[in-house]
Design an enzyme around this catalytic site. Structure first.
Site, PDB file in Angstrom:
ATOM      1  N   TYR A 161     -17.437  16.308 -15.714  1.00 41.77           N
ATOM      2  CA  TYR A 161     -17.752  14.881 -15.685  1.00 41.77           C
ATOM      3  C   TYR A 161     -18.724  14.591 -14.536  1.00 41.77           C
ATOM      4  O   TYR A 161     -18.565  15.093 -13.424  1.00 41.77           O
ATOM      5  CB  TYR A 161     -16.454  14.091 -15.517  1.00 41.77           C
ATOM      6  CG  TYR A 161     -16.621  12.662 -15.079  1.00 41.77           C
ATOM      7  CD1 TYR A 161     -17.433  11.779 -15.800  1.00 41.77           C
ATOM      8  CD2 TYR A 161     -15.978  12.184 -13.949  1.00 41.77           C
ATOM      9  CE1 TYR A 161     -17.597  10.466 -15.388  1.00 41.77           C
ATOM     10  CE2 TYR A 161     -16.126  10.875 -13.533  1.00 41.77           C
ATOM     11  CZ  TYR A 161     -16.943  10.017 -14.250  1.00 41.77           C
ATOM     12  OH  TYR A 161     -17.104   8.724 -13.838  1.00 41.77           O
ATOM     13  N   LYS A 194      -8.824   5.495 -19.370  1.00 42.29           N
ATOM     14  CA  LYS A 194      -9.137   5.925 -20.733  1.00 42.29           C
ATOM     15  C   LYS A 194      -7.907   5.789 -21.636  1.00 42.29           C
ATOM     16  O   LYS A 194      -7.473   4.697 -21.921  1.00 42.29           O
ATOM     17  CB  LYS A 194      -9.681   7.355 -20.693  1.00 42.29           C
ATOM     18  CG  LYS A 194     -10.765   7.615 -19.641  1.00 42.29           C
ATOM     19  CD  LYS A 194     -11.940   6.667 -19.707  1.00 42.29           C
ATOM     20  CE  LYS A 194     -13.140   7.109 -18.878  1.00 42.29           C
ATOM     21  NZ  LYS A 194     -12.952   7.078 -17.416  1.00 42.29           N
ATOM     22  N   ASP A 232      -7.876  18.345 -15.273  1.00 42.20           N
ATOM     23  CA  ASP A 232      -8.195  16.967 -15.645  1.00 42.20           C
ATOM     24  C   ASP A 232      -7.853  16.829 -17.126  1.00 42.20           C
ATOM     25  O   ASP A 232      -8.529  17.388 -17.987  1.00 42.20           O
ATOM     26  CB  ASP A 232      -9.679  16.687 -15.400  1.00 42.20           C
ATOM     27  CG  ASP A 232     -10.046  15.229 -15.659  1.00 42.20           C
ATOM     28  OD1 ASP A 232      -9.385  14.582 -16.501  1.00 42.20           O
ATOM     29  OD2 ASP A 232     -11.015  14.738 -15.040  1.00 42.20           O
ATOM     30  N   ARG A 282       0.842  -1.197   0.000  1.00 46.14           N
ATOM     31  CA  ARG A 282       0.000   0.000   0.000  1.00 46.14           C
ATOM     32  C   ARG A 282       0.878   1.248   0.000  1.00 46.14           C
ATOM     33  O   ARG A 282       0.577   2.237  -0.684  1.00 46.14           O
ATOM     34  CB  ARG A 282      -0.933   0.008   1.209  1.00 46.14           C
ATOM     35  CG  ARG A 282      -1.682   1.341   1.370  1.00 46.14           C
ATOM     36  CD  ARG A 282      -2.760   1.307   2.436  1.00 46.14           C
ATOM     37  NE  ARG A 282      -2.320   0.686   3.670  1.00 46.14           N
ATOM     38  CZ  ARG A 282      -1.546   1.272   4.581  1.00 46.14           C
ATOM     39  NH1 ARG A 282      -1.076   2.508   4.391  1.00 46.14           N
ATOM     40  NH2 ARG A 282      -1.216   0.634   5.689  1.00 46.14           N
TER      41      ARG A 282
END
Length: 393
Positions: free
Chosen positions: A97, A194, A169, A45
């Site tokens: 978005y 994406k 973004d 982690r």
């Protein structure tokens, strides 16, 4: 050195074995030589060699100091928003978005973070919205799904003057198409699901910061909150990055051809694509982007949900699905899919009409995709007439 050569040379060869592909260190923990003494890693982690390789690569792609990988694009956005405190204010692009809107409106709002949505293509609106409590400006450019273009350099200059952090973004443009940090932004985020991944087979997000200080602040939240990317998914992103520039160039070429076809089609009232001279942000996009991207949106002349539904269910090569940026072409109806979480009046005010359709152009031949849209547009008119006939009888 050309960009693609530089990218491929930045992907390390494994020092231990000589493996040309970055190894997957599929381990949760690392053996320590003594308490607190290790080979750079103690628990996956907090840090993992495969994820570390990815984070170094994406930092180099964006020209930043620190790269951080997360389990989704929204987890990446959330990590940036954790820089804020109760009482802080954010200025965000109005055509945002849906998932980001939900995070702002349903999660951070109740913690006392105020968000003002403005048309960031208008610098005056951005300036007028800034208050002494404004700590963050949140841009998407191009936006999702109407592909509005904001002037990153101009907004960055304004943000610096007023001591406000600017986050961009960059999902739609990708690092192969635009470099916001070089234009003055402080932070870049991506839904790496994406274009960075590019094969519709991984959910991921990345953050890249301009300074070490900002990067270490976000790294703290990455570790403290734990929404890290797994070693295998990190490997998948590295594999996708290897072909990123080639994919984006090819998708942009096809998207340009499709946008020009749609602009001349009698059943289409408006096309959103920054590569078109008719796009209001064309000049700014041409100045700040290396490509115009692989997403095209358009509004049908019959601007209704019924007409849009008829179209998106009649394509053969465009698959009806959420997401974008993959090698296979996708089609979506934002009003009922990606932006369904935004109230209708808010969504329409931002330009996301009921009859708007979004295309993610893949790597199929452009002429085949145009033929598919030609047939679907024609079929959708018959289907809509048929539906009207059934309702009237």
């Amino acid at each position: 050195m050309q960009a693609t050569t530089k990218l491929l040379q930045s992907i390390p060869v494994d020092e231990l074995t000589g493996a040309i592909a970055v190894p997957i260190y599929q381990t949760s923990t690392f053996v320590q030589e003594a308490p607190g003494i290790n080979k750079g890693y103690d628990y996956s982690r907090s840090g993992n060699p495969t994820r570390h390789a990815l984070e170094s690569i994406v930092a180099g792609l964006e020209g930043g100091k620190v790269g951080l990988a997360f389990s989704s694009g929204l987890a990446a956005i959330d990590a940036v928003l954790r820089l804020l405190q109760s009482g802080d204010e954010v200025i965000a692009v109005d055509d945002i978005y849906g998932g980001a809107f939900r995070l702002f409106d349903k999660v951070y709002k109740k913690f006392g973070v105020k968000v003002t949505f403005v048309d960031t293509t208008d610098l005056t609106q951005v300036f007028n919205a800034i208050t002494p409590k404004t700590k963050l400006i949140w841009l998407e450019t191009p936006t999702n799904p109407t592909l509005k273009i904001s002037d990153i350099a101009a907004i960055a200059k304004l943000a610096r003057q007023l001591n406000v952090c600017l986050c961009v973004d960059n999902t739609f443009a990708s690092p192969a198409g635009q470099l916001p940090l070089s234009l003055g932004a402080d932070i870049v985020v991506h839904s790496a699901t994406k274009y960075i991944g590019g094969h519709s087979d991984v959910i991921a997000g990345v953050v890249v910061t301009r300074t070490e200080e900002l990067g270490e602040q976000i790294r703290f939240y990455q570790n403290a909150c734990g929404a890290v990317l797994s070693p295998f998914d990190s490997f998948l992103l590295i594999r996708g990055i290897e072909t990123l520039p080639l994919r984006v160039k090819a998708q942009s070429r096809s998207a340009q051809a499709i946008a020009e076809f749609l602009e001349d089609h009698p059943l289409v009232s408006r096309v959103f694509y920054p590569g078109l001279a008719s796009h209001p942000g064309h000049a700014i996009a041409a100045a700040q982007q290396q490509t115009f991207g692989g997403v095209v949106s358009f509004v049908l002349k019959d601007d209704s949900e019924e007409a849009a539904r008829a179209l998106v269910t009649h394509t053969r090569y465009f698959n009806l699905a959420e997401s974008l940026g993959g090698v296979k072409s996708l089609i979506a109806h934002p009003a009922t899919m990606t932006h369904a979480s935004i109230p209708g009046d808010v969504r329409r005010a931002a330009g996301v009409a009921d009859g708007l359709v979004r295309l993610s152009v893949g790597l199929e031949e452009a002429e085949d995709l145009i033929a598919d849209l030609t047939d679907a547009l024609q079929a959708s008119t018959y289907k809509k007439q048929e539906l009207k006939w059934h309702k009237s009888n």
